[in-house]
Scaffold this motif. Structure first.
Motif, PDB file in Angstrom:
ATOM      1  N   ALA A 155     -22.500   1.219  12.047  1.00 21.76           N
ATOM      2  CA  ALA A 155     -23.273   0.523  11.006  1.00 21.76           C
ATOM      3  C   ALA A 155     -23.414   1.402   9.765  1.00 21.76           C
ATOM      4  N   GLU A 156     -23.807   2.668   9.960  1.00 20.33           N
ATOM      5  CA  GLU A 156     -23.988   3.557   8.815  1.00 20.33           C
ATOM      6  C   GLU A 156     -22.656   3.872   8.138  1.00 20.33           C
ATOM      7  N   PHE A 157     -21.623   4.133   8.937  1.00 22.48           N
ATOM      8  CA  PHE A 157     -20.296   4.397   8.369  1.00 22.48           C
ATOM      9  C   PHE A 157     -19.818   3.207   7.537  1.00 22.48           C
ATOM     10  N   THR A 158     -19.958   2.012   8.070  1.00 23.69           N
ATOM     11  CA  THR A 158     -19.502   0.813   7.368  1.00 23.69           C
ATOM     12  C   THR A 158     -20.247   0.628   6.055  1.00 23.69           C
ATOM     13  N   GLU A 159     -21.534   0.861   6.067  1.00 20.67           N
ATOM     14  CA  GLU A 159     -22.343   0.727   4.841  1.00 20.67           C
ATOM     15  C   GLU A 159     -21.834   1.688   3.766  1.00 20.67           C
ATOM     16  N   ARG A 160     -21.529   2.909   4.169  1.00 20.92           N
ATOM     17  CA  ARG A 160     -21.023   3.894   3.203  1.00 20.92           C
ATOM     18  C   ARG A 160     -19.636   3.503   2.682  1.00 20.92           C
ATOM     19  N   VAL A 161     -18.778   3.019   3.559  1.00 22.45           N
ATOM     20  CA  VAL A 161     -17.430   2.614   3.134  1.00 22.45           C
ATOM     21  C   VAL A 161     -17.507   1.449   2.155  1.00 22.45           C
ATOM     22  N   VAL A 162     -18.354   0.495   2.425  1.00 23.79           N
ATOM     23  CA  VAL A 162     -18.483  -0.658   1.527  1.00 23.79           C
ATOM     24  C   VAL A 162     -18.954  -0.201   0.150  1.00 23.79           C
ATOM     25  N   ALA A 163     -19.960   0.666   0.106  1.00 20.57           N
ATOM     26  CA  ALA A 163     -20.471   1.147  -1.182  1.00 20.57           C
ATOM     27  C   ALA A 163     -19.386   1.887  -1.960  1.00 20.57           C
ATOM     28  N   LYS A 164     -18.612   2.719  -1.297  1.00 22.36           N
ATOM     29  CA  LYS A 164     -17.568   3.481  -1.991  1.00 22.36           C
ATOM     30  C   LYS A 164     -16.391   2.591  -2.376  1.00 22.36           C
ATOM     31  N   THR A 165     -16.134   1.578  -1.578  1.00 24.38           N
ATOM     32  CA  THR A 165     -15.086   0.617  -1.932  1.00 24.38           C
ATOM     33  C   THR A 165     -15.464  -0.150  -3.190  1.00 24.38           C
ATOM     34  N   GLN A 166     -16.705  -0.574  -3.256  1.00 31.93           N
ATOM     35  CA  GLN A 166     -17.159  -1.337  -4.429  1.00 31.93           C
ATOM     36  C   GLN A 166     -17.163  -0.479  -5.691  1.00 31.93           C
ATOM     37  N   ALA A 167     -17.248   0.837  -5.532  1.00 32.39           N
ATOM     38  CA  ALA A 167     -17.222   1.741  -6.689  1.00 32.39           C
ATOM     39  C   ALA A 167     -15.798   2.138  -7.080  1.00 32.39           C
ATOM     40  N   TRP A 168     -14.798   1.772  -6.263  1.00 31.69           N
ATOM     41  CA  TRP A 168     -13.404   2.146  -6.521  1.00 31.69           C
ATOM     42  C   TRP A 168     -12.863   1.258  -7.643  1.00 31.69           C
ATOM     43  N   LYS A 169     -12.549   1.852  -8.773  1.00 30.63           N
ATOM     44  CA  LYS A 169     -12.153   1.070  -9.947  1.00 30.63           C
ATOM     45  C   LYS A 169     -10.693   0.642  -9.831  1.00 30.63           C
ATOM     46  N   HIS A 170     -10.462  -0.657  -9.945  1.00 32.79           N
ATOM     47  CA  HIS A 170      -9.083  -1.146  -9.885  1.00 32.79           C
ATOM     48  C   HIS A 170      -8.848  -2.122 -11.020  1.00 32.79           C
ATOM     49  N   GLY A 171      -7.632  -2.108 -11.533  1.00 36.10           N
ATOM     50  CA  GLY A 171      -7.295  -2.976 -12.659  1.00 36.10           C
ATOM     51  C   GLY A 171      -6.040  -2.490 -13.348  1.00 36.10           C
ATOM     52  N   ASP A 172      -6.044  -2.507 -14.669  1.00 35.95           N
ATOM     53  CA  ASP A 172      -4.885  -2.139 -15.480  1.00 35.95           C
ATOM     54  C   ASP A 172      -4.365  -0.759 -15.079  1.00 35.95           C
ATOM     55  N   PRO A 173      -3.159  -0.656 -14.523  1.00 42.05           N
ATOM     56  CA  PRO A 173      -2.640   0.636 -14.076  1.00 42.05           C
ATOM     57  C   PRO A 173      -2.514   1.657 -15.194  1.00 42.05           C
ATOM     58  N   GLY A 174      -2.334   1.186 -16.436  1.00 45.55           N
ATOM     59  CA  GLY A 174      -2.174   2.094 -17.565  1.00 45.55           C
ATOM     60  C   GLY A 174      -3.477   2.689 -18.064  1.00 45.55           C
ATOM     61  N   ASP A 175      -4.610   2.224 -17.545  1.00 42.36           N
ATOM     62  CA  ASP A 175      -5.908   2.741 -17.937  1.00 42.36           C
ATOM     63  C   ASP A 175      -6.203   4.005 -17.133  1.00 42.36           C
ATOM     64  N   PRO A 176      -6.301   5.168 -17.775  1.00 44.94           N
ATOM     65  CA  PRO A 176      -6.513   6.424 -17.030  1.00 44.94           C
ATOM     66  C   PRO A 176      -7.799   6.438 -16.219  1.00 44.94           C
ATOM     67  N   GLY A 177      -8.738   5.540 -16.520  1.00 47.28           N
ATOM     68  CA  GLY A 177      -9.986   5.511 -15.784  1.00 47.28           C
ATOM     69  C   GLY A 177      -9.920   4.779 -14.463  1.00 47.28           C
ATOM     70  N   MET A 178      -8.807   4.106 -14.188  1.00 46.45           N
ATOM     71  CA  MET A 178      -8.693   3.328 -12.958  1.00 46.45           C
ATOM     72  C   MET A 178      -8.334   4.214 -11.764  1.00 46.45           C
ATOM     73  N   ASP A 179      -8.918   3.866 -10.618  1.00 49.96           N
ATOM     74  CA  ASP A 179      -8.595   4.547  -9.370  1.00 49.96           C
ATOM     75  C   ASP A 179      -7.430   3.888  -8.655  1.00 49.96           C
TER      76      ASP A 179
END
Length: 489
Positions: A310-334
């Motif tokens: 339960a605790e591991f899953t909660e942490r993974v979800v929070a970090k997944t939601q913070a993982w920036k995805h989008g335009d590959p050419g944007d240096p700020g994207m993960d």
């Protein structure tokens, strides 16, 4: 004058990356029979590469077989070191090309560029290391006053290499560098989805002083030329990185020649009850989403002890939601896109199937073209396709177990055996995992994919035949070992 809408397209045109390299010659530019290459994020057509004919593939092998490399160790090391310097100097433009043709974000393509330089540097270092052995013969009552020596020599014919899309230049480097380091000659076919990085890599080596006949790059439709690549009489060895089905076809078709197959993975992250959950959850998202999850060593399954799930899953979800995805050419994207929309649709369908079978969606499952959001599922069961097969994208399925025996059984319960990650501090657990996991690599408190470009890498079962990649092991695979002996008084 033809207009081009992006710097990447201009770069491809300026460097004439729209032609094959057969023993250094530019071949096939401007012909009608081509394969178009598009940016997975924007859809822009970046350019095209020619469809090689079977005759052109034969021409490349003939040129390779006819050339006998005589480069000294010093000369080979100098070429590889110079190529590494060129890669470092041009890192930004190489990164931009990788991002444009593959959809990998800038962070990932810059990291890949650094890895390419590492492969070249390790190759240069290994060239200078004597690879012979000496055995004294007077070791038993039956012995003689002799010594046995070994030395390694390049293959008599050529090496045929086929590389995938997920690391457009680094996968190429891992085939080409050991070939150059051992004075071999290679004909390489890159993935038709990302051909430009391979062609540029060949040009960098030519610029660094590589005799052109030592490397040819052919492009085209695998349905038309793959058979020639694996059956040409000049090919002493076929080295392939890619999917299991194609790898097994190559094994069946190649006949009496050496084959090195680096195939898929279904790599677990195993989280024990004593694990540091902050560390484990950080490794989980990095191992799942870097390179858009398109790594044979990406985390494909998270096996978590039920007491900390339960605790591991909660942490993974929070970090997944913070993982920036989008335009590959944007240096700020993960994270950028996956290789194309078809791949993204496949991941979407597998997640939908798992949800219909009782899994629970905790994050992600959003698709826009080739963009697929990092996705977390729990209540996943081993028989679900999303974990039974290799899901080659940014999907994090979480399964639970009650004790170490069950964790080992779950890990070993697929057809794959490439790599693994274990989060625990208990030595008794670690030794059992190292001994009992049916994989080529066990990484403790690190992602499954961690390695040096030098160190042995490869899998067992459906992940490969046990031959290893990594510069040092590939150099062994790419050579013939000769033994000789002399009187020693």
């Amino acid at each position: 004058m033809r207009n081009r809408s992006s710097p990447a397209a201009e770069f491809i045109h300026e460097h004439q990356l729209d032609a094959m390299r057969i023993a250094g010659r530019r071949v096939g530019a401007g012909r009608e029979s081509v394969i178009g290459v598009s940016n997975p994020y924007t859809g822009e057509r970046l350019g095209s590469v020619p469809k090689a004919s079977v005759g052109e593939v034969r021409e490349a092998f003939a040129a390779a077989a006819a050339f006998k490399a005589r480069l000294t160790r010093f000369e080979r090391a100098a070429i590889l070191n110079q190529a590494a310097a060129i890669v470092r100097e041009r890192a930004s433009e190489i990164s931009a090309l990788i991002t444009a043709e593959s959809g990998l974000c800038v962070k990932d393509s810059m990291y890949e560029t650094g890895r390419v330089a590492d492969v070249l540097l390790f190759g240069a270092t290994e060239v200078l290391r004597d690879d012979g052995q000496i055995f004294s013969c007077d070791l038993t009552p039956q012995g003689k006053k002799r010594r046995v020596y070994t030395q390694r020599a390049p293959l008599l014919g050529a090496i045929s290499a086929i590389t995938p899309f997920n690391h457009p230049m680094n996968q190429v480097a891992h085939k080409v560098v050991p070939s150059v380091a051992t004075n071999n000659r290679m004909v390489l076919k890159p993935s038709e989805k990302v051909p430009f990085s391979a062609i540029l890599f060949a040009d960098i080596l030519y610029e660094a002083g590589l005799p052109p006949a030592m490397l040819s790059i052919v492009t085209g439709d695998p349905r038309e030329i793959a058979d020639e690549l694996i059956t040409n009489e000049a090919a002493d060895l076929v080295t392939f990185t890619g999917g299991v089905a194609i790898g097994k076809h190559i094994a069946a078709r190649a006949g009496y020649r050496r084959i090195v197959l680096e195939l898929g993975g279904n790599d677990p992250l195993i989280v024990m009850e004593d694990a540091d959950l902050e560390e484990a959850s950080t490794l989980a998202v990095q191992g799942s989403y870097k390179n858009s999850g398109q790594r044979c060593t990406a985390i494909k399954r998270m096996l978590v002890h039920e007491s900390v799930a339960a605790e591991f899953t909660e942490r993974v979800v929070a970090k997944t939601q913070a993982w920036k995805h989008g335009d590959p050419g944007d240096p700020g994207m993960d994270m950028g896109t996956v290789i194309d929309e078809a791949a993204a649709r496949l991941f979407e369908a597998r997640v939908e199937e798992a949800l219909a079978q009782g899994a629970r969606l905790l994050a992600g499952q959003r698709r826009e073209g080739a963009l697929f959001a990092p996705t977390v599922l729990d209540r996943v069961r081993p028989e679900m396709t999303v974990v039974r097969e290799e899901t080659f994208g940014p999907v994090s399925p979480i399964l639970t177990f009650r004790h170490i025996d069950e964790a080992i059984a779950l890990s070993n319960g697929t057809a794959y055996g490439l790599s693994s990650s274990v989060c625990t501090n208990r030595l008794d657990y670690i030794t059992r995992f190292v001994d009992e996991l049916q994989v080529g690599t066990v990484n403790v408190r690190e992602v499954p994919g961690y390695r040096l470009e030098l160190t042995p890498f490869g899998g067992i079962k459906d992940s490969g035949l046990g031959y290893k990649e990594g510069v040092q092991e590939a150099m062994k695979s790419f050579t013939n070992l000769k033994t000789y002996s002399l009187p020693w008084h």
